[in-house]
Design a protein around this motif. Sequence first.
Motif, PDB file in Angstrom:
ATOM      1  N   ALA A 136       0.671  -0.973   0.086  1.00 58.33           N
ATOM      2  CA  ALA A 136      -0.279   0.243   0.177  1.00 58.33           C
ATOM      3  C   ALA A 136       0.889   0.610   0.173  1.00 58.33           C
ATOM      4  CB  ALA A 136      -1.011  -0.212   1.594  1.00 58.33           C
ATOM      5  N   ALA A 137       1.842   1.199   1.090  1.00 56.54           N
ATOM      6  CA  ALA A 137       2.701   2.413   1.061  1.00 56.54           C
ATOM      7  C   ALA A 137       2.805   3.089  -0.166  1.00 56.54           C
ATOM      8  CB  ALA A 137       4.175   2.154   1.845  1.00 56.54           C
ATOM      9  N   PHE A 138       3.791   1.589  -1.193  1.00 54.80           N
ATOM     10  CA  PHE A 138       4.569   1.259  -2.521  1.00 54.80           C
ATOM     11  C   PHE A 138       3.605   2.525  -3.756  1.00 54.80           C
ATOM     12  CE2 PHE A 138       5.710   0.138  -6.404  1.00 54.80           C
ATOM     13  CZ  PHE A 138       7.275   0.890  -6.684  1.00 54.80           C
ATOM     14  N   LEU A 139       2.446   1.842  -3.731  1.00 60.08           N
ATOM     15  CA  LEU A 139       1.342   2.091  -4.408  1.00 60.08           C
ATOM     16  C   LEU A 139       1.143   3.586  -4.461  1.00 60.08           C
ATOM     17  CD1 LEU A 139      -1.007  -0.700  -4.227  1.00 60.08           C
ATOM     18  CD2 LEU A 139       0.550  -0.569  -6.671  1.00 60.08           C
ATOM     19  N   ILE A 140       0.993   3.938  -2.851  1.00 63.09           N
ATOM     20  CA  ILE A 140       0.723   5.467  -2.529  1.00 63.09           C
ATOM     21  C   ILE A 140       1.799   6.386  -3.268  1.00 63.09           C
ATOM     22  CG2 ILE A 140      -0.152   7.166  -1.343  1.00 63.09           C
ATOM     23  CD1 ILE A 140      -2.015   5.323   0.218  1.00 63.09           C
ATOM     24  N   GLY A 141       2.814   5.968  -2.745  1.00 68.81           N
ATOM     25  CA  GLY A 141       4.457   6.611  -3.589  1.00 68.81           C
ATOM     26  C   GLY A 141       4.128   7.198  -4.751  1.00 68.81           C
ATOM     27  N   TYR A 142       4.389   5.913  -5.273  1.00 71.91           N
ATOM     28  CA  TYR A 142       4.256   5.653  -7.223  1.00 71.91           C
ATOM     29  C   TYR A 142       2.632   6.428  -7.581  1.00 71.91           C
ATOM     30  CZ  TYR A 142       4.894   3.508 -11.147  1.00 71.91           C
ATOM     31  OH  TYR A 142       5.152   3.575 -12.951  1.00 71.91           O
ATOM     32  N   ALA A 143       1.755   6.590  -6.706  1.00 70.82           N
ATOM     33  CA  ALA A 143       0.836   7.079  -6.913  1.00 70.82           C
ATOM     34  C   ALA A 143       1.207   9.063  -7.285  1.00 70.82           C
ATOM     35  CB  ALA A 143      -0.793   7.286  -6.712  1.00 70.82           C
ATOM     36  N   LEU A 144       1.619   9.670  -6.362  1.00 76.00           N
ATOM     37  CA  LEU A 144       2.231  10.502  -6.307  1.00 76.00           C
ATOM     38  C   LEU A 144       3.423  11.002  -7.302  1.00 76.00           C
ATOM     39  CD1 LEU A 144       2.549  10.398  -2.538  1.00 76.00           C
ATOM     40  CD2 LEU A 144       0.952  12.092  -3.736  1.00 76.00           C
ATOM     41  N   ILE A 145       4.338  10.357  -7.828  1.00 80.06           N
ATOM     42  CA  ILE A 145       4.896  10.341  -8.335  1.00 80.06           C
ATOM     43  C   ILE A 145       4.838  10.934 -10.485  1.00 80.06           C
ATOM     44  CG2 ILE A 145       6.827   9.322 -10.073  1.00 80.06           C
ATOM     45  CD1 ILE A 145       7.461   8.189  -7.823  1.00 80.06           C
ATOM     46  N   ALA A 146       3.181   9.623 -10.028  1.00 81.03           N
ATOM     47  CA  ALA A 146       2.946   9.413 -11.287  1.00 81.03           C
ATOM     48  C   ALA A 146       2.375  11.123 -11.234  1.00 81.03           C
ATOM     49  CB  ALA A 146       1.804   8.556 -11.751  1.00 81.03           C
ATOM     50  N   ALA A 147       1.510  11.690 -10.192  1.00 79.46           N
ATOM     51  CA  ALA A 147       0.221  12.703 -10.366  1.00 79.46           C
ATOM     52  C   ALA A 147       1.681  13.770 -10.593  1.00 79.46           C
ATOM     53  CB  ALA A 147      -0.322  12.477  -9.211  1.00 79.46           C
ATOM     54  N   ARG A 148       2.409  14.220 -10.535  1.00 82.66           N
ATOM     55  CA  ARG A 148       3.760  15.265 -10.447  1.00 82.66           C
ATOM     56  C   ARG A 148       4.309  15.324 -11.555  1.00 82.66           C
ATOM     57  NH1 ARG A 148       9.218  15.531  -9.936  1.00 82.66           N
ATOM     58  NH2 ARG A 148       9.908  17.168  -9.575  1.00 82.66           N
ATOM     59  N   ARG A 149       4.060  13.447 -12.693  1.00 83.12           N
ATOM     60  CA  ARG A 149       4.455  13.795 -13.847  1.00 83.12           C
ATOM     61  C   ARG A 149       2.698  14.648 -14.866  1.00 83.12           C
ATOM     62  NH1 ARG A 149       6.346   8.813 -12.805  1.00 83.12           N
ATOM     63  NH2 ARG A 149       4.477   7.784 -14.206  1.00 83.12           N
ATOM     64  N   ALA A 150       1.507  14.102 -14.206  1.00 85.02           N
ATOM     65  CA  ALA A 150       0.638  14.532 -14.289  1.00 85.02           C
ATOM     66  C   ALA A 150       0.515  15.813 -14.612  1.00 85.02           C
ATOM     67  CB  ALA A 150      -0.576  14.173 -14.401  1.00 85.02           C
ATOM     68  N   PHE A 151       0.873  16.722 -13.473  1.00 86.01           N
ATOM     69  CA  PHE A 151       0.398  17.776 -13.161  1.00 86.01           C
ATOM     70  C   PHE A 151       1.865  19.165 -13.422  1.00 86.01           C
ATOM     71  CE2 PHE A 151      -3.234  15.971 -11.130  1.00 86.01           C
ATOM     72  CZ  PHE A 151      -4.148  16.401 -11.543  1.00 86.01           C
ATOM     73  N   ARG A 152       2.773  18.152 -14.192  1.00 86.77           N
ATOM     74  CA  ARG A 152       3.543  19.739 -13.724  1.00 86.77           C
ATOM     75  C   ARG A 152       4.429  19.077 -14.895  1.00 86.77           C
ATOM     76  NH1 ARG A 152       7.373  19.770  -8.842  1.00 86.77           N
ATOM     77  NH2 ARG A 152       8.740  21.161  -9.979  1.00 86.77           N
ATOM     78  N   PRO A 153       4.440  19.636 -16.283  1.00 85.44           N
ATOM     79  CA  PRO A 153       5.046  19.093 -17.168  1.00 85.44           C
ATOM     80  C   PRO A 153       6.640  18.646 -17.366  1.00 85.44           C
ATOM     81  CG  PRO A 153       3.610  21.271 -18.265  1.00 85.44           C
ATOM     82  CD  PRO A 153       3.642  20.857 -16.661  1.00 85.44           C
ATOM     83  N   GLY A 154       6.829  19.728 -16.416  1.00 83.83           N
ATOM     84  CA  GLY A 154       8.820  19.527 -16.339  1.00 83.83           C
ATOM     85  C   GLY A 154       8.943  18.501 -15.974  1.00 83.83           C
ATOM     86  N   ALA A 155       8.381  17.855 -14.989  1.00 82.32           N
ATOM     87  CA  ALA A 155       8.474  15.843 -14.315  1.00 82.32           C
ATOM     88  C   ALA A 155       8.157  15.217 -15.624  1.00 82.32           C
ATOM     89  CB  ALA A 155       7.377  16.094 -13.283  1.00 82.32           C
ATOM     90  N   LEU A 156       6.743  15.497 -16.219  1.00 86.56           N
ATOM     91  CA  LEU A 156       7.151  15.019 -17.499  1.00 86.56           C
ATOM     92  C   LEU A 156       7.938  14.677 -18.343  1.00 86.56           C
ATOM     93  CD1 LEU A 156       4.765  12.625 -19.266  1.00 86.56           C
ATOM     94  CD2 LEU A 156       4.301  15.087 -20.235  1.00 86.56           C
ATOM     95  N   GLU A 157       8.894  15.615 -18.447  1.00 86.05           N
ATOM     96  CA  GLU A 157      10.231  15.299 -19.625  1.00 86.05           C
ATOM     97  C   GLU A 157      11.151  14.609 -18.870  1.00 86.05           C
ATOM     98  OE1 GLU A 157      10.998  19.588 -20.628  1.00 86.05           O
ATOM     99  OE2 GLU A 157       8.905  19.903 -21.761  1.00 86.05           O
ATOM    100  N   ALA A 158      11.436  15.360 -17.501  1.00 81.89           N
ATOM    101  CA  ALA A 158      12.107  14.286 -16.687  1.00 81.89           C
ATOM    102  C   ALA A 158      11.802  12.771 -16.178  1.00 81.89           C
ATOM    103  CB  ALA A 158      12.588  15.018 -15.547  1.00 81.89           C
ATOM    104  N   ALA A 159      10.650  12.503 -16.877  1.00 81.98           N
ATOM    105  CA  ALA A 159      10.800  11.347 -16.395  1.00 81.98           C
ATOM    106  C   ALA A 159      10.746  10.353 -17.830  1.00 81.98           C
ATOM    107  CB  ALA A 159       8.649  11.035 -16.123  1.00 81.98           C
ATOM    108  N   MET A 160      10.327  11.082 -19.824  1.00 82.29           N
ATOM    109  CA  MET A 160      10.909  10.732 -20.142  1.00 82.29           C
ATOM    110  C   MET A 160      12.480  10.981 -21.276  1.00 82.29           C
ATOM    111  SD  MET A 160       7.140  11.674 -22.397  1.00 82.29           S
ATOM    112  CE  MET A 160       7.537  11.501 -23.819  1.00 82.29           C
TER     113      MET A 160
END
Length: 202
Positions: free
Chosen positions: A78-102
């Motif tokens: 549960a802790a890992f999934l919620i942490g991963y969700a926060l990272i995915a949400a950050r990518r979705a709402f911050r274009p800079g985070a999206l570019e870094a993820a790619m």
Amino acid sequence: MLFLPVLAGFAAGGSLIVVIGAQNAFVLRIGLLRRHVLPVVAICALSDAVLIFAGVAGVGALVRAAPVALEIARWAGAAFLIGYALIAARRAFRPGALEAAMAPEMSLAAAALGCLALTWLNPHVYLDTVVLLGSLAATHGDGGRWLFGGGAAAASATWFSALGFGARFLAPLFARPVAWRVLDGAIAVLMVTLGVSLVVTP
């Protein structure tokens, strides 16, 4: 007649694996990025094979008898999934985070560790593969149960290969950043839902 347990295992394994889950969402994203696809697919398929054949060998009884281990996996997952969700949400709402993820610097170690965590920290994977598929395999007798397990493992390998390597056909759709943001938003919602369900479900 020997083909029947294999077919039954393939059908049973496929019905459990081909569902929208955290592991499948991760493999889909890796496939879309076209980075480390083979190692991630191999980790998923081999992990499932190990768990399936452990269930065929009778380890399911040990899993049922070890509620403490499942409880630890439940909270860690549960802790890992919620942490991963926060990272995915950050990518979705911050274009800079999206570019870094790619970025091309995405490491194989990060992809492999993420895949291993999503696979082995999910208590449901033990119930589905070790307990449920192990119980179904036992109905095919001493010889047939291993064929059943082989069929289930083949279903897993087929599915993850199709998902990981087939994701490239969706590349035109994901040529636009907005498509990635929608995908990451959906992954964030999925991960939070699964993480919360692990906590609230006894």
